[in-house]
Scaffold this motif. Structure first.
Motif, PDB file in Angstrom:
ATOM      1  N   LYS A  10       0.828  -1.215   0.000  1.00 28.15           N
ATOM      2  CA  LYS A  10       0.000   0.000   0.000  1.00 28.15           C
ATOM      3  C   LYS A  10       0.859   1.262   0.000  1.00 28.15           C
ATOM      4  CE  LYS A  10      -3.976  -2.083   0.136  1.00 28.15           C
ATOM      5  NZ  LYS A  10      -4.938  -1.977  -1.010  1.00 28.15           N
ATOM      6  N   VAL A  11       1.956   1.221   0.740  1.00 29.70           N
ATOM      7  CA  VAL A  11       2.847   2.382   0.787  1.00 29.70           C
ATOM      8  C   VAL A  11       3.507   2.611  -0.568  1.00 29.70           C
ATOM      9  CG1 VAL A  11       4.949   3.304   1.840  1.00 29.70           C
ATOM     10  CG2 VAL A  11       3.249   2.143   3.261  1.00 29.70           C
ATOM     11  N   ARG A  12       3.859   1.521  -1.227  1.00 26.63           N
ATOM     12  CA  ARG A  12       4.548   1.656  -2.535  1.00 26.63           C
ATOM     13  C   ARG A  12       3.638   2.272  -3.580  1.00 26.63           C
ATOM     14  NH1 ARG A  12       6.054  -3.824  -1.837  1.00 26.63           N
ATOM     15  NH2 ARG A  12       4.701  -4.344  -3.586  1.00 26.63           N
ATOM     16  N   HIS A  13       2.371   1.923  -3.538  1.00 21.87           N
ATOM     17  CA  HIS A  13       1.449   2.375  -4.577  1.00 21.87           C
ATOM     18  C   HIS A  13       0.922   3.770  -4.255  1.00 21.87           C
ATOM     19  CE1 HIS A  13       0.641  -2.118  -5.643  1.00 21.87           C
ATOM     20  NE2 HIS A  13       1.804  -1.673  -6.094  1.00 21.87           N
ATOM     21  N   ALA A  14       1.849   4.703  -4.193  1.00 15.68           N
ATOM     22  CA  ALA A  14       1.454   6.093  -3.951  1.00 15.68           C
ATOM     23  C   ALA A  14       0.893   6.689  -5.235  1.00 15.68           C
ATOM     24  CB  ALA A  14       2.662   6.898  -3.480  1.00 15.68           C
ATOM     25  N   PRO A  15      -0.011   7.676  -5.132  1.00 16.28           N
ATOM     26  CA  PRO A  15      -0.577   8.308  -6.344  1.00 16.28           C
ATOM     27  C   PRO A  15       0.513   8.892  -7.236  1.00 16.28           C
ATOM     28  CG  PRO A  15      -1.780   8.971  -4.381  1.00 16.28           C
ATOM     29  CD  PRO A  15      -0.580   8.233  -3.901  1.00 16.28           C
ATOM     30  N   ILE A  16       0.337   8.721  -8.536  1.00 14.04           N
ATOM     31  CA  ILE A  16       1.304   9.256  -9.492  1.00 14.04           C
ATOM     32  C   ILE A  16       1.341  10.778  -9.394  1.00 14.04           C
ATOM     33  CG2 ILE A  16       1.875   9.461 -11.945  1.00 14.04           C
ATOM     34  CD1 ILE A  16       0.511   6.792 -12.390  1.00 14.04           C
ATOM     35  N   GLY A  17       2.519  11.306  -9.312  1.00 10.68           N
ATOM     36  CA  GLY A  17       2.696  12.742  -9.189  1.00 10.68           C
ATOM     37  C   GLY A  17       2.840  13.210  -7.768  1.00 10.68           C
ATOM     38  N   SER A  18       2.591  12.308  -6.805  1.00  9.88           N
ATOM     39  CA  SER A  18       2.749  12.690  -5.411  1.00  9.88           C
ATOM     40  C   SER A  18       4.227  12.770  -5.050  1.00  9.88           C
ATOM     41  CB  SER A  18       2.043  11.683  -4.501  1.00  9.88           C
ATOM     42  OG  SER A  18       2.678  10.409  -4.590  1.00  9.88           O
ATOM     43  N   PHE A  19       4.479  13.430  -3.918  1.00  7.34           N
ATOM     44  CA  PHE A  19       5.867  13.576  -3.477  1.00  7.34           C
ATOM     45  C   PHE A  19       6.499  12.216  -3.189  1.00  7.34           C
ATOM     46  CE2 PHE A  19       9.071  14.528  -0.158  1.00  7.34           C
ATOM     47  CZ  PHE A  19       9.906  15.332  -0.926  1.00  7.34           C
ATOM     48  N   SER A  20       5.716  11.294  -2.585  1.00 10.15           N
ATOM     49  CA  SER A  20       6.235   9.960  -2.272  1.00 10.15           C
ATOM     50  C   SER A  20       6.632   9.207  -3.540  1.00 10.15           C
ATOM     51  CB  SER A  20       5.182   9.155  -1.499  1.00 10.15           C
ATOM     52  OG  SER A  20       4.895   9.764  -0.263  1.00 10.15           O
ATOM     53  N   ALA A  21       5.804   9.307  -4.576  1.00 11.61           N
ATOM     54  CA  ALA A  21       6.116   8.622  -5.826  1.00 11.61           C
ATOM     55  C   ALA A  21       7.391   9.182  -6.451  1.00 11.61           C
ATOM     56  CB  ALA A  21       4.953   8.753  -6.800  1.00 11.61           C
ATOM     57  N   THR A  22       7.554  10.502  -6.365  1.00 11.77           N
ATOM     58  CA  THR A  22       8.761  11.118  -6.914  1.00 11.77           C
ATOM     59  C   THR A  22      10.010  10.670  -6.171  1.00 11.77           C
ATOM     60  OG1 THR A  22       7.487  13.059  -7.580  1.00 11.77           O
ATOM     61  CG2 THR A  22       9.872  13.310  -7.475  1.00 11.77           C
ATOM     62  N   VAL A  23       9.924  10.656  -4.848  1.00 13.32           N
ATOM     63  CA  VAL A  23      11.058  10.232  -4.032  1.00 13.32           C
ATOM     64  C   VAL A  23      11.399   8.772  -4.302  1.00 13.32           C
ATOM     65  CG1 VAL A  23      11.810   9.817  -1.661  1.00 13.32           C
ATOM     66  CG2 VAL A  23      10.679  11.947  -2.236  1.00 13.32           C
ATOM     67  N   THR A  24      10.387   7.945  -4.455  1.00 15.34           N
ATOM     68  CA  THR A  24      10.622   6.525  -4.751  1.00 15.34           C
ATOM     69  C   THR A  24      11.358   6.357  -6.069  1.00 15.34           C
ATOM     70  OG1 THR A  24       8.628   5.893  -3.534  1.00 15.34           O
ATOM     71  CG2 THR A  24       9.515   4.300  -5.108  1.00 15.34           C
ATOM     72  N   ARG A  25      10.950   7.117  -7.078  1.00 12.17           N
ATOM     73  CA  ARG A  25      11.626   7.034  -8.376  1.00 12.17           C
ATOM     74  C   ARG A  25      13.084   7.487  -8.258  1.00 12.17           C
ATOM     75  NH1 ARG A  25       6.509   8.691 -10.469  1.00 12.17           N
ATOM     76  NH2 ARG A  25       7.131  10.894 -10.410  1.00 12.17           N
ATOM     77  N   VAL A  26      13.332   8.494  -7.427  1.00 20.36           N
ATOM     78  CA  VAL A  26      14.715   8.943  -7.210  1.00 20.36           C
ATOM     79  C   VAL A  26      15.538   7.834  -6.581  1.00 20.36           C
ATOM     80  CG1 VAL A  26      16.159  10.542  -5.906  1.00 20.36           C
ATOM     81  CG2 VAL A  26      14.118  11.383  -7.071  1.00 20.36           C
ATOM     82  N   GLY A  27      14.968   7.130  -5.605  1.00 25.54           N
ATOM     83  CA  GLY A  27      15.686   6.027  -4.968  1.00 25.54           C
ATOM     84  C   GLY A  27      16.000   4.910  -5.943  1.00 25.54           C
ATOM     85  N   VAL A  28      15.005   4.536  -6.757  1.00 29.45           N
ATOM     86  CA  VAL A  28      15.230   3.491  -7.761  1.00 29.45           C
ATOM     87  C   VAL A  28      16.291   3.930  -8.761  1.00 29.45           C
ATOM     88  CG1 VAL A  28      14.161   2.202  -9.651  1.00 29.45           C
ATOM     89  CG2 VAL A  28      12.926   2.516  -7.511  1.00 29.45           C
ATOM     90  N   ALA A  29      16.209   5.192  -9.194  1.00 27.07           N
ATOM     91  CA  ALA A  29      17.174   5.692 -10.179  1.00 27.07           C
ATOM     92  C   ALA A  29      18.586   5.715  -9.620  1.00 27.07           C
ATOM     93  CB  ALA A  29      16.766   7.091 -10.638  1.00 27.07           C
ATOM     94  N   SER A  30      18.750   6.068  -8.356  1.00 27.54           N
ATOM     95  CA  SER A  30      20.095   6.124  -7.771  1.00 27.54           C
ATOM     96  C   SER A  30      20.717   4.737  -7.700  1.00 27.54           C
ATOM     97  CB  SER A  30      20.034   6.758  -6.381  1.00 27.54           C
ATOM     98  OG  SER A  30      19.312   5.931  -5.478  1.00 27.54           O
ATOM     99  N   ILE A  31      19.929   3.731  -7.329  1.00 29.24           N
ATOM    100  CA  ILE A  31      20.455   2.354  -7.292  1.00 29.24           C
ATOM    101  C   ILE A  31      20.777   1.875  -8.694  1.00 29.24           C
ATOM    102  CG2 ILE A  31      19.904  -0.030  -6.685  1.00 29.24           C
ATOM    103  CD1 ILE A  31      18.131   1.074  -4.464  1.00 29.24           C
ATOM    104  N   ALA A  32      19.857   2.112  -9.633  1.00 27.74           N
ATOM    105  CA  ALA A  32      20.070   1.664 -11.008  1.00 27.74           C
ATOM    106  C   ALA A  32      21.304   2.322 -11.609  1.00 27.74           C
ATOM    107  CB  ALA A  32      18.835   1.980 -11.854  1.00 27.74           C
TER     108      ALA A  32
END
Length: 408
Positions: A10-32
């Motif tokens: 439930k935490v992962r599936h944050a609304p698209i465009g929300s701050f949480s979704a943006t931060v999650t994408r940043v985390g994934v991008a940094s690892i990748a």
């Protein structure tokens, strides 16, 4: 039902465009990005080291056995081939192949220019595999034939060919030092290019019978034995095994001693890679800690509600740990795809060129070392999983009353 996994989903599936979704994408991008950089860096490092080593091994075997002498010139002392070491070489642990060669200093002279070279005489037992890979014109010379005085076919480097303005099929006189000096009319049958100045400026390959005749040796005398080992990482152990079979008048020289500056330079590359690995790991770990702290801040009311409903701290920590591991999984997937795709394109199409005068190769080399790639993936998961525990301990300090009243 696994409650931490359900809540993490439930935490992962944050609304698209929300701050949480943006931060999650940043985390994934940094690892990748970090993993892709490491995969590419190690592939280039191993490819570069292996390419340079292969170029060195073209004319410098892993081990060289020669007559012990205080003379450090290219005039060798004769070494018989009927020794126990040469005749019974197969049982020696770690030895893959042994061949006999002889060196002779000389001068190639044309009407316009001249060049001092070392004629490396080789016989029928010489392995031409690596040399053929470096040919840019012509073919390898025919050697070992029973021609009496030896074949006059010659393989020269592209550097020599340009300096002397020679091409395949041309004849060139070669003068050998002696009293009196002697000359032979040599025929250029091939041109090679390694990119290593130490080799290209000096080494030409011809028939060992010619060197033997010039030195006044018989067919049973050579200048040295060249030995190739099965595992280069076990060079010292194999060297000791070979040394045990030598006589007191023989010496064993490692290729790492002959070309010490190049091997010291490759050791320096390894040290630089360790520094890069540490920096990328630190940045990726720091980013993951920051991302997880931001996500917990966003979910502070949820943490307070779970505590008010009886959820303990370990359960809530697992929720955010699973969230972080999910980001790690996506980061590994994307990082491997990007890194391996780049390596494949460079390996297949050689998209990035290099100046061979400075880097010894004309393109960025790639080596596929799958154990290293798997180790990078495993180390990334293990390290970040350990690091992710650190920010989750903040949950212990969150009080339900204050958390429920917390406003984002």
């Amino acid at each position: 039902m696994n409650v931490p996994v359900f809540l993490a989903r439930k935490v992962r599936h944050a609304p698209i465009g929300s701050f949480s979704a943006t931060v999650t994408r940043v985390g994934v991008a940094s690892i990748a990005l970090g993993l892709a950089i490491l995969i590419i860096a190690f592939a280039i490092l191993f490819g570069y080291k292996r390419t340079i080593q292969q170029k060195i091994f073209l004319f410098g075997a892993h081990l060289q056995v020669s007559k012990f002498t205080n003379n450090f010139s290219y005039e060798e002392s004769p070494l018989p081939i009927n020794t126990a070491l040469y005749q019974q070489r197969d049982p020696i642990p770690g030895v893959q192949y042994m061949q006999a060669v002889a060196l002779k200093a000389g001068i190639l002279k044309t009407k316009e220019d001249l060049a001092g070279v070392i004629l490396k005489g080789v016989g029928r037992d010489y392995r031409w595999d690596l040399v053929r890979e470096s040919l840019v014109a012509g073919t390898v010379p025919v050697v070992g034939a029973d021609t009496g005085n030896g074949s006059t076919q010659l393989l020269i480097s592209q550097y020599m060919a340009r300096q002397l303005r020679l091409s395949v099929g041309q004849k060139v006189p070669m003068y050998f030092l002696g009293n009196p000096p002697r000359a032979r009319s040599m025929t250029v049958v091939g041109i090679y290019d390694t990119g290593l100045e130490e080799v290209d400026k000096t080494i030409a390959i011809g028939d060992i019978r010619l060197v033997q005749r010039l030195n006044g040796w018989g067919a049973d005398s050579v200048g040295s034995y060249e030995i190739f080992v099965k595992d280069f990482d076990q060079l010292e152990a194999t060297r000791n095994a070979v040394f045990d079979q030598t006589t007191p008048d023989m010496r064993v020289t490692r290729v790492t001693d002959q070309y010490r500056p190049l091997f010291d330079w490759m050791v320096l590359l390894d040290r630089n890679m360790v520094i890069l690995l540490a920096l990328v790991t630190f940045v990726a770990s720091f980013n993951m800690i920051s991302v997880l702290l931001v996500l917990m801040m966003e979910r502070t009311p949820m943490i307070g509600l779970l505590k008010a409903l009886g959820g303990d701290d370990p359960l809530i920590r697992k929720v955010f740990l699973y969230v972080g591991l999910n980001m790690v999984g996506w980061g590994l997937l994307i990082g491997n795809a990007v890194g391996l795709a780049f390596c494949f394109l460079q390996y297949r199409y050689q998209l990035i060129p290099l100046d061979p005068k400075n880097y010894f190769v004309n393109h960025v080399p790639i080596a596929w070392d799958w154990p290293t790639i798997l180790a990078l993936n495993g180390a990334t998961v293990l390290l970040i999983a350990l690091v992710l525990w650190l920010p989750t301990f903040v949950i212990n300090r969150i009080q339900p009353v204050k958390a429920l009243a917390f406003k984002k």
